[in-house]
Design an enzyme around this catalytic site. Structure first.
Site, PDB file in Angstrom:
ATOM      1  N   SER A  96      17.048 127.970 -32.948  1.00  0.00           N
ATOM      2  CA  SER A  96      16.938 126.522 -33.113  1.00  0.00           C
ATOM      3  C   SER A  96      15.661 126.103 -33.843  1.00  0.00           C
ATOM      4  CB  SER A  96      17.056 125.846 -31.750  1.00  0.00           C
ATOM      5  OG  SER A  96      17.015 124.454 -31.890  1.00  0.00           O
ATOM      6  N   ASP A 239      17.384 119.784 -36.905  1.00  0.00           N
ATOM      7  CA  ASP A 239      16.595 120.966 -36.536  1.00  0.00           C
ATOM      8  C   ASP A 239      17.269 122.196 -37.172  1.00  0.00           C
ATOM      9  OD1 ASP A 239      18.826 121.009 -34.836  1.00  0.00           O
ATOM     10  OD2 ASP A 239      17.743 122.047 -33.249  1.00  0.00           O
ATOM     11  N   ASP A 243      22.106 121.100 -34.289  1.00  0.00           N
ATOM     12  CA  ASP A 243      22.772 120.442 -33.167  1.00  0.00           C
ATOM     13  C   ASP A 243      22.064 119.127 -32.848  1.00  0.00           C
ATOM     14  OD1 ASP A 243      20.521 121.746 -32.174  1.00  0.00           O
ATOM     15  OD2 ASP A 243      21.481 122.430 -30.335  1.00  0.00           O
TER      16      ASP A 243
HETATM   17 MG    MG Z   1      18.880 123.151 -32.008  1.00  0.00          MG
END
Ligand code: MG
Length: 449
Positions: A96, A239, A243
């Site tokens: 992430s 990001d 998401d």
């Molecule tokens: Mg993320």
């Protein structure tokens, strides 16, 4: 307590240090033993993506799992693929917003939601006991590469918004994908919605050369200045695994996730003539105010998007989300979804904009965030005493201890990884927010003695 490998967002570590191919392969074996059947795997653009994904895939296949590799896509595309194709589960190779030297392995449950903790525990048990399923030569799994996973995903997003109104609004945007996985969805989505976009860092590159992949204000200065110097209606940032979405308004103001959450929550409640909105206890009162004035109801949960998603399913909520820009739209899927968030906000701007007007309409609160040292062994007893101390106030123990005062609140949460408490306060003025934190910290210090 049993041994743990999964953190709040899957397993993460520095590549070839904590995150080794041995770990990835064994985790693949454990996941395959638990899931069996068909499992989809996707990744963000990190330099180690192919290496970690191959190791996980090997582990999966040794247990007999059929692996479907959909390549470099946002995390929600993997989640959508699991649900749409009724697979046993999914795996995302992503860290992430962590720095590029990190990578991670995250599991998706059969319904497309993030794997709940009790199921992760079962996978951990297999992993630590090494009780892996091992197939004979003629029963091992195979690997299929599937392209075009993005198309049905974006089609579903488009089906859930008023595309004609967005199309006719002739909006202009500046888009920053942080060189992450959103690069393969966001430019197409904007084009399909007739949004004229200038793109920044929207080519996938695993070193994240544009800026670190966490969409905080300090990293989005180029986006902010481009929005200001152009006549853009908004700025959009994802990001690393897309998401989450963060917005900049038409005046170039960076919007904290609480603000976009409040704007979308209020709109969703009005659109649905009421309904439940789910958010963690750490979210701003601005969200609750927005939901209430639209005639909706708010339900608080522990911090963490899987918990929010589960609560939404359980309560039939119409919307939910976190203050970090992770918004969940149940008609699309029960997980944070960057593209759906962009499409819905564009609809709202097209109908009720400009965005700056909507931002000015969000109730304003001030926050104070700090940390305080506390040995791990004392955390629980101190929090128990804290609840007793504040027995005359409204106290919420959903996650840590949240104490509501006359015009604000303080939330004390024990860190899961460090010997400290995190103290958050919110009030109508900075002075009050600091005062709430000061008071709580004093009480905590006296309880610790
Ligand atoms: Mg993320």
């Amino acid at each position: 307590m049993s041994q743990q490998i999964f953190g709040t967002n899957g397993v993460r570590g520095i590549v070839n240090d904590g995150m080794t191919i041995q770990l990835a392969m064994d985790l693949g074996r454990a996941i395959g033993t638990y899931m069996s059947g068909q499992v989809v795997i996707g990744n963000d653009p990190r330099t180690s993506a192919d290496m970690i994904k191959s190791a996980v895939s090997c582990g999966l296949m040794s247990t007999g799992v059929e692996v479907i590799d959909i390549g470099m896509v946002p995390t929600p595309v993997v989640q959508f693929y699991v649900k749409e194709n009724a697979l046993s589960g999914g795996i995302v190779i992503t860290a992430s917003h962590n720095p590029p030297e990190f990578n991670g392995i995250k599991c998706v449950d059969a319904d497309g939601t993030e794997m709940p903790r009790h199921k992760e525990e079962q996978i951990e048990k297999i992993y630590f006991e090494k009780s892996f399923k091992s197939q004979a030569w003629n029963s091992v799994g195979t690997l299929h590469r599937a392209t075009r996973a993005v198309e049905p995903y974006l089609r579903n997003v488009m089906s859930l918004v008023d595309t004609k109104t967005i199309h006719d609004a002739d909006l202009h945007a500046v888009l920053d994908c942080a060189n992450g996985a959103g690069s393969v969805t966001a430019p197409i989505l904007l084009d399909d919605l007739n949004v004229k976009a200038v793109t920044l860092n929207s080519n996938p590159q695993g070193t994240f050369p544009g800026h670190p992949s966490e969409p905080v204000e300090a990293h989005l200065q180029d986006l902010i200045s481009l929005v200001k110097s152009s006549d853009a209606d908004l700025g959009i940032a994802h990001d690393g695994d897309a998401d989450r979405t963060i917005f900049v308004d038409d005046r170039g103001r960076y919007l904290y996730g609480d603000c976009s959450l409040a704007i979308v929550a209020e709109y969703m409640v009005r659109e649905n003539d009421g309904g439940i909105v789910v958010t963690p206890v750490s979210s701003s009162m601005a969200v609750e105010d927005a939901v209430r004035r639209a005639g909706g109801e708010i339900i608080y949960t522990r911090v963490g998007s899987p918990v929010v998603a589960r609560k939404m399913i359980e309560t039939g909520a119409i919307f939910g989300g976190e203050e970090n820009g992770g918004l969940i739209f149940p008609l699309h899927q029960y997980c944070r979804d960057g593209a759906m968030t962009v499409a819905k906000l564009l609809e709202i701007v097209a109908i009720e904009g400009p965005l700056s007007k909507l931002v000015d309409n969000v109730p304003k609160y001030c926050q104070d965030k700090r940390k305080m040292a506390c040995p791990d062994s004392r955390k629980e007893s101190v929090l128990t005493k804290l609840v007793e101390y504040y027995c005359d106030e409204r106290v919420d123990t959903t996650d840590g201890v949240k104490i509501w005062f006359k015009s604000g609140w303080t939330l004390i949460r024990p860190s899961g990884t460090e010997p400290l408490f995190r103290i958050y306060s919110e009030a109508q003025t900075d002075k009050d927010a600091q005062k709430y934190s000061d008071n709580c910290q004093k009480v905590l210090e006296s309880l610790l003695e």
